[in-house]
Design an enzyme around this catalytic site. Structure first.
Site, PDB file in Angstrom:
ATOM      1  N   ARG A  46      26.235 -57.840  -4.226  1.00 33.84           N
ATOM      2  CA  ARG A  46      26.130 -56.422  -4.580  1.00 33.84           C
ATOM      3  C   ARG A  46      24.806 -56.202  -5.282  1.00 33.84           C
ATOM      4  O   ARG A  46      24.643 -56.487  -6.469  1.00 33.84           O
ATOM      5  CB  ARG A  46      27.295 -55.989  -5.480  1.00 33.84           C
ATOM      6  N   LYS A  94      29.158 -51.467 -13.883  1.00 30.11           N
ATOM      7  CA  LYS A  94      28.987 -50.404 -12.912  1.00 30.11           C
ATOM      8  C   LYS A  94      29.538 -49.113 -13.493  1.00 30.11           C
ATOM      9  O   LYS A  94      30.582 -49.120 -14.135  1.00 30.11           O
ATOM     10  CB  LYS A  94      29.733 -50.761 -11.612  1.00 30.11           C
ATOM     11  N   SER A 119      36.613 -50.027  -1.354  1.00 29.74           N
ATOM     12  CA  SER A 119      36.947 -49.773  -2.754  1.00 29.74           C
ATOM     13  C   SER A 119      37.920 -48.609  -2.865  1.00 29.74           C
ATOM     14  O   SER A 119      37.792 -47.613  -2.140  1.00 29.74           O
ATOM     15  CB  SER A 119      35.690 -49.438  -3.566  1.00 29.74           C
TER      16      SER A 119
END
Length: 427
Positions: A239, A337, A308
């Protein structure tokens, strides 16, 4: 303490609301809710994060103070507008919510979301009073409107199907069959919804190897991908945020090569075009990416897909795409995040897992530390994703070993799948 204040004319709803607050507390689904009666015309809800008002079948008044946050229309007497017309009204009016719009073989719920209309569909609407009660209770527990509407419809159907008025019976909806379906771009119900799509219905995405799931590190560089693979990790995700394009492609290519060399499952976050180009094992997408990514191209390239989710509606939406896995998050507060939702907590996670069951592998993510991993794993999820628990550890090798030991130690509890209602309440 959260508050739910009802106008006097809605006092009969108390017989439905009070039984719902019992399992809400037993399951630890939110802060305690104090229910009061007011002398006003609107329902008032206050939580730690929001204040809103609501009215059913609202009639506009000249007094702007009476304009509710949500106008819920849930009584339908013919003749009424076509669904396509009502959908357009929902798009332009963020306060308008349509519940139980009847069709020849089912009903729709519609609401506004960021300039678009979202919808769910089911074959029967269930009990109307039970639907209203759960909508209010879910909002008072700080569920977002999307999830509150999903829960309301599921409870309405469950109440009607199983006569959940039996004294002492926990009435929170947990079985998949009572939940509605999310209407998505390739849905066969689109024609009723007033849309026409050229997309063909997606077939299931390629499956992953469940035996290689369990510990799922999410890392931000190819160096970390190579490092965790060398330490025995068999599934990981790259990521990367805000990296120059040329360097980004190089990292993705290296990560794919490393995964092949170690016979590991390496997922690429977001960058699906580069993932296809370099024949990645899989790609992971957020909810916002589902509207822009070419899912058919990802599928035809043979890539696995992870999606997600952050609650009931997004889970139902993800299930419609038949992905390789669904990520459930964020479970705890996280600094890695910026998140659009509140932390879900372990009890909500367990209910999400119960809803999904064996239909799709699941990955719990968000703020999961070594100390929390065992409790998360016991909810029945297929994998536990960690970020800083490894990348910020003084000894990443020891952290990986300890996490693997925790998952192995709890494998008998996890192998049985979703927890029973009693076990969920004990979390």
């Amino acid at each position: 303490m959260n508050t739910l204040s009802l106008p006097q004319h809605l006092m009969p709803l108390l017989m439905h609301i009070e039984p719902l607050l019992v399992p809400a507390q037993l399951y630890q689904l939110g802060d305690e809710v104090n229910v009061t009666i007011n002398n006003e015309q609107l329902i008032k809800i206050k939580t730690a994060t929001k204040e809103c008002s609501l009215a059913f079948n609202f009639i506009a008044a000249e007094n702007d103070d009476l304009q509710p946050t949500y106008q819920v229309r849930d009584q339908w007497l013919a003749p009424f507008d076509e669904l396509e017309v009502l959908r357009d009204k929902v798009v332009t009016d963020s306060s308008l919510i349509l519940c139980g719009y009847p069709t020849t073989d089912g009903c729709f719920d519609l609401w506004h979301h960021q300039g678009q209309a979202r919808a769910t569909y089911c074959h029967h609407s269930g009990a109307s009073e039970a639907q209203r009660a759960m909508l209010l209770v879910a909002l008072a527990l700080d569920y977002p409107i999307d999830d509150a509407l999903v829960l309301a419809r599921a409870h309405a159907r469950s109440y009607q199907d199983h006569n959940c008025r039996a004294q002492g019976e926990l009435v929170w909806p947990t079985t998949a069959k009572v939940f509605p379906r999310a209407v998505v771009s390739h849905d066969s119900e689109l024609e009723q919804f007033g849309c026409h799509s050229n997309d063909n219905a997606l077939t299931p995405f390629a499956s992953l190897d469940r035996t290689k799931l369990g510990l799922y590190p999410v890392v931000d560089s190819v160096n970390w991908v190579e490092r965790v693979l060398q330490l025995g990790v068999t599934t990981t995700q790259l990521r990367i945020k805000n990296l120059h394009q040329s360097r980004l492609e190089q990292q993705i290519q290296q990560a794919v090569v490393a995964g092949i060399a170690c016979q590991a499952q390496v997922f690429i976050n977001d960058y699906w075009l580069l993932a296809i180009k370099h024949h990645a094992y899989g790609v992971h997408l957020g909810q916002e990416d589902l509207d822009s990514a070419d899912l058919a191209a990802i599928q035809q390239a043979g890539l696995r897909l992870g999606i997600s989710t952050h609650g009931y509606y997004e889970i139902l939406r993800a299930l419609e795409y038949q992905p390789s896995y669904i990520a459930l998050g964020h479970i705890f507060a996280t600094s890695t995040k910026e998140m659009p939702s509140l932390p879900q907590g372990v009890s909500r996670l367990a209910l999400y897992q119960k809803l999904i069951g064996e239909r799709c592998p699941t990955v719990a993510i968000g703020g999961i530390t070594i100390e929390r991993a065992g409790k998360v794993w016991r909810t029945g999820v297929t994998a536990v994703a960690v970020v800083s628990a490894i990348t910020q550890a003084d000894d990443p090798e020891a952290a990986i070993a300890e996490l693997n030991n925790i998952l192995v130690a709890n494998v008998e509890n996890q192998a049985g799948g979703a927890l029973s209602d009693d076990s969920i309440r004990a979390l």
